[in-house]
Scaffold this motif. Sequence first.
Motif, PDB file in Angstrom:
ATOM      1  N   LYS A   7       0.805  -1.155  -0.059  1.00 19.44           N
ATOM      2  CA  LYS A   7       0.154  -0.120  -0.250  1.00 19.44           C
ATOM      3  C   LYS A   7       0.820   1.255   0.021  1.00 19.44           C
ATOM      4  N   SER A   8       0.471   2.192  -0.757  1.00 21.65           N
ATOM      5  CA  SER A   8       1.321   3.219  -1.098  1.00 21.65           C
ATOM      6  C   SER A   8       0.743   4.761  -0.125  1.00 21.65           C
ATOM      7  N   THR A   9       1.364   5.372   0.504  1.00 26.03           N
ATOM      8  CA  THR A   9       1.003   6.288   1.419  1.00 26.03           C
ATOM      9  C   THR A   9       1.635   7.684   0.947  1.00 26.03           C
ATOM     10  N   TYR A  10       1.183   8.787   0.808  1.00 24.32           N
ATOM     11  CA  TYR A  10       1.513  10.152   0.342  1.00 24.32           C
ATOM     12  C   TYR A  10       1.392  11.120   1.500  1.00 24.32           C
ATOM     13  N   GLN A  11       2.342  11.773   1.500  1.00 27.17           N
ATOM     14  CA  GLN A  11       2.546  13.384   2.189  1.00 27.17           C
ATOM     15  C   GLN A  11       2.693  14.369   1.697  1.00 27.17           C
ATOM     16  N   PHE A  12       2.074  15.362   1.785  1.00 28.82           N
ATOM     17  CA  PHE A  12       2.223  16.569   0.861  1.00 28.82           C
ATOM     18  C   PHE A  12       3.469  17.427   1.538  1.00 28.82           C
ATOM     19  N   ILE A  13       4.452  17.744   0.368  1.00 29.07           N
ATOM     20  CA  ILE A  13       5.334  18.593   0.574  1.00 29.07           C
ATOM     21  C   ILE A  13       5.087  20.125   0.068  1.00 29.07           C
ATOM     22  N   ALA A  14       4.926  20.294  -1.289  1.00 30.15           N
ATOM     23  CA  ALA A  14       4.603  21.726  -1.816  1.00 30.15           C
ATOM     24  C   ALA A  14       3.751  21.510  -2.859  1.00 30.15           C
ATOM     25  N   SER A  15       3.270  22.816  -3.189  1.00 22.01           N
ATOM     26  CA  SER A  15       2.382  22.881  -4.602  1.00 22.01           C
ATOM     27  C   SER A  15       3.005  24.220  -5.298  1.00 22.01           C
ATOM     28  N   VAL A  16       3.170  24.219  -6.653  1.00 24.48           N
ATOM     29  CA  VAL A  16       3.879  25.018  -7.335  1.00 24.48           C
ATOM     30  C   VAL A  16       2.980  25.547  -8.422  1.00 24.48           C
ATOM     31  N   ALA A  17       2.897  26.709  -8.783  1.00 19.14           N
ATOM     32  CA  ALA A  17       2.109  27.123  -9.877  1.00 19.14           C
ATOM     33  C   ALA A  17       2.961  26.955 -11.236  1.00 19.14           C
ATOM     34  N   LEU A  18       2.326  26.297 -12.101  1.00 13.82           N
ATOM     35  CA  LEU A  18       2.710  25.956 -13.262  1.00 13.82           C
ATOM     36  C   LEU A  18       3.665  27.251 -13.861  1.00 13.82           C
ATOM     37  N   HIS A  19       3.149  28.417 -13.922  1.00 15.00           N
ATOM     38  CA  HIS A  19       3.791  29.690 -14.584  1.00 15.00           C
ATOM     39  C   HIS A  19       4.922  30.135 -13.789  1.00 15.00           C
ATOM     40  N   ARG A  20       5.110  29.414 -12.428  1.00 16.63           N
ATOM     41  CA  ARG A  20       6.403  29.921 -11.709  1.00 16.63           C
ATOM     42  C   ARG A  20       7.283  28.661 -11.732  1.00 16.63           C
ATOM     43  N   LEU A  21       7.168  27.541 -12.417  1.00 19.13           N
ATOM     44  CA  LEU A  21       8.011  26.362 -12.216  1.00 19.13           C
ATOM     45  C   LEU A  21       9.064  26.584 -13.358  1.00 19.13           C
ATOM     46  N   LEU A  22      10.314  26.237 -13.271  1.00 24.27           N
ATOM     47  CA  LEU A  22      11.498  26.273 -14.154  1.00 24.27           C
ATOM     48  C   LEU A  22      11.846  24.663 -14.363  1.00 24.27           C
ATOM     49  N   VAL A  23      12.023  24.474 -15.204  1.00 24.74           N
ATOM     50  CA  VAL A  23      12.680  22.882 -15.873  1.00 24.74           C
ATOM     51  C   VAL A  23      13.771  23.274 -16.216  1.00 24.74           C
ATOM     52  N   GLU A  24      14.983  22.369 -15.696  1.00 27.23           N
ATOM     53  CA  GLU A  24      16.251  22.038 -16.066  1.00 27.23           C
ATOM     54  C   GLU A  24      16.653  20.667 -16.269  1.00 27.23           C
ATOM     55  N   ASP A  25      17.216  20.354 -17.513  1.00 27.66           N
ATOM     56  CA  ASP A  25      17.633  18.916 -17.856  1.00 27.66           C
ATOM     57  C   ASP A  25      18.958  18.881 -17.113  1.00 27.66           C
ATOM     58  N   ILE A  26      19.312  17.247 -16.970  1.00 35.42           N
ATOM     59  CA  ILE A  26      20.546  17.048 -16.579  1.00 35.42           C
ATOM     60  C   ILE A  26      21.089  15.799 -17.649  1.00 35.42           C
ATOM     61  N   PRO A  27      21.939  16.235 -18.213  1.00 35.45           N
ATOM     62  CA  PRO A  27      22.537  15.158 -19.284  1.00 35.45           C
ATOM     63  C   PRO A  27      22.828  13.893 -18.352  1.00 35.45           C
ATOM     64  N   ASP A  28      22.756  12.827 -19.059  1.00 35.87           N
ATOM     65  CA  ASP A  28      23.082  11.340 -18.699  1.00 35.87           C
ATOM     66  C   ASP A  28      24.788  11.415 -18.653  1.00 35.87           C
ATOM     67  N   SER A  29      25.077  10.753 -17.428  1.00 29.54           N
ATOM     68  CA  SER A  29      26.267  10.452 -17.133  1.00 29.54           C
ATOM     69  C   SER A  29      26.403   9.080 -16.803  1.00 29.54           C
ATOM     70  N   LYS A  30      28.014   8.703 -16.426  1.00 25.63           N
ATOM     71  CA  LYS A  30      27.987   7.252 -16.011  1.00 25.63           C
ATOM     72  C   LYS A  30      27.582   7.223 -14.454  1.00 25.63           C
ATOM     73  N   TYR A  31      27.368   8.362 -13.775  1.00 33.15           N
ATOM     74  CA  TYR A  31      26.676   8.538 -12.413  1.00 33.15           C
ATOM     75  C   TYR A  31      25.135   8.780 -12.341  1.00 33.15           C
ATOM     76  N   ILE A  32      24.537   8.989 -13.281  1.00 33.74           N
ATOM     77  CA  ILE A  32      23.021   9.487 -13.223  1.00 33.74           C
ATOM     78  C   ILE A  32      22.636   9.262 -14.465  1.00 33.74           C
ATOM     79  N   LYS A  33      21.294   8.907 -14.496  1.00 32.15           N
ATOM     80  CA  LYS A  33      20.374   8.766 -15.657  1.00 32.15           C
ATOM     81  C   LYS A  33      19.121   9.080 -15.364  1.00 32.15           C
ATOM     82  N   ASN A  34      18.423   9.779 -16.583  1.00 31.42           N
ATOM     83  CA  ASN A  34      17.156  10.070 -16.563  1.00 31.42           C
ATOM     84  C   ASN A  34      16.594  11.094 -15.290  1.00 31.42           C
TER      85      ASN A  34
END
Length: 959
Positions: free
Chosen positions: A894-921
């Motif tokens: 069974k999965s349980t969820y705890q609220f952390i934060a909510s962000v309006a989409l027009h104030r959300l910035l998205v930044e990509d991290i390229p794949d390396s041998k230490y991290i993926k996706n």
Amino acid sequence: MSAGDSSRKTLEMECFHTRFSAWTPFSNKSLNRQLFQERVALISHWFDLWTSKQRQEFLFTIFLRCTKSQLRFVQDWFSERTQVAKVDFSTVLPRFISLYIFSFLNPKDLCASAQVSWPWKFLTEQDCLWMPKCIRFGWFLPYTPTDNEYGAWKHHYIACVSSLDWLIPREATAIYGTLNEPKTEDEELQERQREKCLRKIIWEKIALRKKELFKVRPPWVSGTCCSRLLKSKPQPRLSQALRDRVGLHEGLEKQLVLASLEALPKRSNVSGSHSYPFLLKKTWHGVHKNDNSSSYASQLHFLLISSRIPACEMVVDSIKAGIISVVYEHSGLTLESLLYLIEKALDGQKVQSMGIFSDGDSREINLLQGYKIGTKNLLRPEVRDFWEKLGSYVAPEEEGGHVDLFVPLGASEAGMEVLSQLSQLTGTFFTAPTGIATGSYQHILSDWLGRPWERAPCSIYFSESKLQMWSSFTDCLEDTLKSVRKQLSPLFKELQKNISARIIGQLTFDHTSMASILNNQEIAQALADGLMELTKDNSDKPLEFLSDFLLKKCGKGSKDFEENVIPTKRDPKAALSLPPQERNVLEDNPQDTKSSLSKNDPNLEMLVKLEREFQMDSAEKRSRVVGELLESERKYVQMLEIVRDVYVTPLKAALSSNRAILSAASIHIIFSDILQILSLNRQFLDNLRDRLQEWGPAHCVGEIFLKFGSRLNTYTNFFNNYPVVLRTMEKCREMIPAFRAFLKRHDKTIVTKMLSLPELLLYPSRRFEEYVNLLYALRLHTPAEHADRGDVTTAIDRLKKYKSYIDQMKQNISMKDQLSEIQRIVWGCPTLSEENRYLIRVQDVAQLHCCDEAVSFSLRLYEHTRDLSLFLFNDALLVSSRGTSHTPFERTSKSTYQFIASVALHRLLVEDIPDSKYIKNAFILHGPKREWICATEVEDDKFLWLSVLQSAIKSSMEK
């Protein structure tokens, strides 16, 4: 001093102090000033008491008495107060002069001017400014904008620039047919030279960009997906000072959000357009990989199935072996991500046929949430691009390639127009069922539009016995599978969706035992016919009579079967290539058919196609539609009569006999509206039956629908009170044991067609969809000069508007229930119920923490801190932590969820991290105060999630 002098002096002093007199003492300045102020105050008092017209007359009189210097003083005073020299010229000058001024700006300056003010935005987006700029490059709109539409040419310019859709006027002539006057050789040579220079500049920029990427990439990374924001510097992220200013300047904040979206890695699609979806360290195969192998393409068939289809697991289990299938989520996907799933499943191969099994009606295809494909939005750039790419995956029409849409588009004029536009747009043959049968998805088993194939589309992809069983019991199976999915989804979480769907579908097929019922229907019908004949004959030996009757029936059936097989043996190609209605025509006129097919004129071939489609007499088709309307209305009224006879009549009888099960008030609340609907539809059924007793080609039924449509307030009362009816029913069931026992005796019996009372009350909401589909089919086969054409059109508009009202009510209730469920399962979640808010997608990710941000991205180490669940709404992103709890002696968790934060989409910035041998996706989400480094488990999840997130952010920014 004498007495006379003193009296004279006293008189002069009294004159000096005379108030409100017209005499002005010039010799005494102080007194003069005092009298002037008193008179100004008096005139001001009068001025305040005057009306507006009197004030204007007073000012007119004063200005006439003023000198030029005084008027100049007034002018200077107004210039200082209002600053006339800085007035916006677009609000003062005539509109055509303002447009002429803006016409001297280039596209970049016009886009910058559009951000100045709303008047400038309206003026700089006019088509008269952007149309010459598009035509100069050979870019033409594929449709004619409506009268109230503006900005179409600007959007077209931006779309062409983003895809580098450069065409010289000569090429534009060949495609769009826009230029009529001939070009001289010098002009054409200049155009080709200019095009060559532009391409050279583009190639140089691309080569320079590749060199820059090659310099900054690490030696062990491919470097093909480097981001413009992600350099090998110790400060790759947005600075803290910049993030602080985001909350202060909304304009800068939007620019940052858009910049973060544009900075995401790009990839080139097969068609050459650029978009977010990308593949890392994977060789991408084009769809033209196996063009030279048409025989291999003829062996492949592809099927696309929407999750919105009821009991879609059983549809998946009905698919034949060897068919490539993809089950996609109806909500939470974009057209681009759906195209990615198709490309990945095909892996560069072309298919002979492609089937799209989705929701929809006779006018449009409900392909995805927010994308109902119809004539209104088919020519939008993203929709048109999707269908063009989809058509490139199918073999050409000359080789027998076709796309099968399992939506009844062949039952209306709008649906036929959609099919025609799709065929013209993609160059691929599209076909759809013409069925007018009412009920859940019964149309897919009917006749199909277009040229006949060797076999029906249903038999190409599905096992017909299983598909027929699914279509007959769709409603019941969907309710059953809701609980099945809930119980089995944790077990199948690690499996692919199509595999889990096949498992669930097979389990349902094995335990419903309805396939055997369907297979034994012919036997049951034959026995029923034999018993009826036995009662008429009154034979002394009933068993012998019944056996002889069955033997005769079996022999007749085998004889009919042999007759149907003989033509196939004689001429297999003709028997398999033509439907039964067209075989007689070929037998009557074989020479004409052969001569017509031998011609290669495309116009003649199109006429032959249209003749085959409308070969059956329109009057006969119209009679079939009206007959289906009468039969379906009779069944609908019978279902309503079940409510009256099985439930209402016994409850009222018990109330009259002083043994009441329910009170009179409760009976009235639950059943009053449905009984009024029954009365209304009984009158409607009687009118239809009377009209069809003497039915002819010239008779009309539109006026009957108009009379029915004028009394829809009865249905409105029912739908408005429907939640109250259900709550009252549940309350009475819980509090009154007698009513609970009453429902247990009558629910899901043979008399009620194995349905319960709440299920019977669902029929009114589903009936309007059938009304609209049948009326569209009726109008399709009604000639334009027929007297019934106008009434049918008016009835369609009225019932369609009422159906949209019902759909809106369903959608609002569904969204409220969905938001309530999320708010219930997420601990500490704030109130989510807001107007027009709905859930788009839920994504499970892992939250990471960077150990050292001073090193470059390719060398950073991350540690997994906790699991997150991201709930994406159309206006906000809800971030919650996800935990897993296990129950003793149970396999599922069974999965349980705890609220952390909510962000309006027009104030959300998205930044990509390229794949390396230490991290993926991995990627980063920047909020106003916090940031989250997230990573998905597989690469496809990151692609789909960021694609949907990007689309949602852009949509929220445009509002």
